[in-house]
Motif scaffolding. Structure first.
Motif, PDB file in Angstrom:
ATOM      1  N   GLU A 162       6.168  32.252 -30.278  1.00  0.00           N
ATOM      2  CA  GLU A 162       7.320  31.792 -29.503  1.00  0.00           C
ATOM      3  C   GLU A 162       7.920  30.531 -30.122  1.00  0.00           C
ATOM      4  O   GLU A 162       9.155  30.381 -30.185  1.00  0.00           O
ATOM      5  CB  GLU A 162       6.912  31.533 -28.054  1.00  0.00           C
ATOM      6  N   THR A 163       7.075  29.621 -30.572  1.00  0.00           N
ATOM      7  CA  THR A 163       7.561  28.409 -31.237  1.00  0.00           C
ATOM      8  C   THR A 163       8.372  28.765 -32.476  1.00  0.00           C
ATOM      9  O   THR A 163       9.461  28.217 -32.710  1.00  0.00           O
ATOM     10  CB  THR A 163       6.377  27.513 -31.640  1.00  0.00           C
ATOM     11  N   ARG A 185      11.877  30.232 -31.504  1.00  0.00           N
ATOM     12  CA  ARG A 185      12.840  29.245 -31.027  1.00  0.00           C
ATOM     13  C   ARG A 185      13.320  28.328 -32.154  1.00  0.00           C
ATOM     14  O   ARG A 185      14.506  27.994 -32.234  1.00  0.00           O
ATOM     15  CB  ARG A 185      12.223  28.408 -29.907  1.00  0.00           C
ATOM     16  N   LEU A 199       5.926  23.369 -27.470  1.00  0.00           N
ATOM     17  CA  LEU A 199       7.263  23.543 -26.918  1.00  0.00           C
ATOM     18  C   LEU A 199       7.563  22.639 -25.724  1.00  0.00           C
ATOM     19  O   LEU A 199       8.517  22.886 -24.976  1.00  0.00           O
ATOM     20  CB  LEU A 199       7.506  25.015 -26.517  1.00  0.00           C
ATOM     21  N   ASP A 225      15.737  30.231 -34.444  1.00  0.00           N
ATOM     22  CA  ASP A 225      17.053  30.333 -33.804  1.00  0.00           C
ATOM     23  C   ASP A 225      17.809  29.013 -33.914  1.00  0.00           C
ATOM     24  O   ASP A 225      19.033  29.006 -34.128  1.00  0.00           O
ATOM     25  CB  ASP A 225      16.900  30.725 -32.333  1.00  0.00           C
ATOM     26  N   LYS A 226      17.081  27.909 -33.764  1.00  0.00           N
ATOM     27  CA  LYS A 226      17.729  26.601 -33.851  1.00  0.00           C
ATOM     28  C   LYS A 226      18.259  26.339 -35.255  1.00  0.00           C
ATOM     29  O   LYS A 226      19.388  25.859 -35.433  1.00  0.00           O
ATOM     30  CB  LYS A 226      16.748  25.506 -33.429  1.00  0.00           C
TER      31      LYS A 226
END
Length: 319
Positions: A20-21, A24, A105, A27-28
């Motif tokens: 998950e990290t 994200r 996160l 995407d950033k």
């Protein structure tokens, strides 16, 4: 011209949150690239700090699937601060700026935009600062805020409510590389670098998965590490306390002589016992504090490496 950003993420037993990290952060980076704020050569650099789970296997898999993910595998567990330094020093020669953050996160990924904007405005160091601690329990809030106030009171300059979520320019990273301490406390070392700084406030979230790596016991040890690594004020306070006790003992001596001259020779055992225990406790405390400093001198004089890198996965280097 867009500049290269590396996001450095130290990891210790983070298999539960790593996918998950990675999603994200990828995407950033893509979002910032589309805005032409950063270069497509920007990377997410995970640092495996001797994890006992499948953290390194996941990092290697992420790298194989997408070159945006890089990895550093330390030879063994060296602690959060050393792992973070290893990542920053690895990124130093590959990037124009680096952002450090934890893998859980809790640090708001969207604050990266504001940090990069501050960097583009001329800041070499940008601190991520928590806007509030409303989500914390009273005990957590009290101990955390007390930690920062105690650190500053004892001479270890830190940024209030700032952990290790920060942006550093290449120039700041080169400055950090010149600090050769074996006993690392980056929250206190980074402010010593100087240069222009900025702050970005953000709301800290809940940990996505896994368990905290900093329970109260470890936080207390971390505070002791920071204080004794960056300041000599505790020794000065001990010296002042010694003078105070010596002065009080002189006063008590004069008082005892006056009582003796007046024919009152009965001395209370309670005051004697309390004095012995108090002085004995202070002596042991003082020896303990001084011992902490001597231990740090011992480790510094050995000059042992702060970390050893076993393997690096980076498309820049492989290319």
């Amino acid at each position: 011209m867009s500049q290269i950003l590396y996001i450095v993420v130290p990891c210790y037993n983070e298999e539960a949150v790593l996918h998950e990290t990675a999603r994200r952060l990828k995407d950033k980076l893509r979002s910032l690239e589309e805005k032409k704020v950063i270069s497509p050569e920007s990377r997410v650099l995970f640092v495996n700090d001797g994890s006992k789970d499948k953290t390194w296997e996941i990092i290697a898999q992420l790298h194989r699937e997408d070159p945006v993910f890089s990895g550093v595998n330390l030879s063994r567990n060296r602690g959060h601060q050393n792992a973070l330094l290893a990542g920053l020093m690895t990124a130093k020669d590959r990037c124009d700026m680096a952002i450090s953050m934890d893998a859980d996160l809790q640090d708001d990924v969207d604050a990266v935009d504001a940090m990069v904007e501050e960097y583009r405005g001329g800041c070499d160091i940008v601190y991520g600062v928590r806007s509030s601690r409303k989500k914390d329990t009273f005990f957590k809030r009290f101990t955390a805020e007390g930690f920062y106030r105690l650190m500053n009171f004892l001479g270890a300059e830190t940024v209030f409510n700032h952990a290790d979520y920060r942006l550093m320019s290449k120039r700041a990273l080169e400055g950090l590389a010149r600090f050769r301490e074996v006993n690392l406390f980056l929250r206190g070392i980074v402010p010593m670098i100087g240069y222009r700084t900025g702050t970005v406030t953000y709301e800290r979230g809940e940990r996505f998965a896994g368990e905290s790596k900093y329970p109260l016991k470890k936080m207390l040890a971390f505070a002791m590490e920071g204080i004794t690594s960056l300041s000599t004020k505790p020794i000065r306070y001990i010296t002042g306390l010694g003078f105070l006790i010596f002065f009080v003992s002189l006063v008590m001596l004069v008082w005892s002589i006056i009582r003796w001259a007046g024919g009152d020779t009965v001395i209370g055992w309670a005051s004697v016992i309390c004095s012995v225990w108090a002085i004995g406790g202070l002596i042991l405390l003082s020896l303990g504090v001084i011992g902490e400093y001597i231990g740090k001198i011992y480790l510094e004089t050995k000059g042992r490496p702060r970390f050893l890198i076993k393997e690096v996965l980076d498309s820049h280097e492989e290319g």
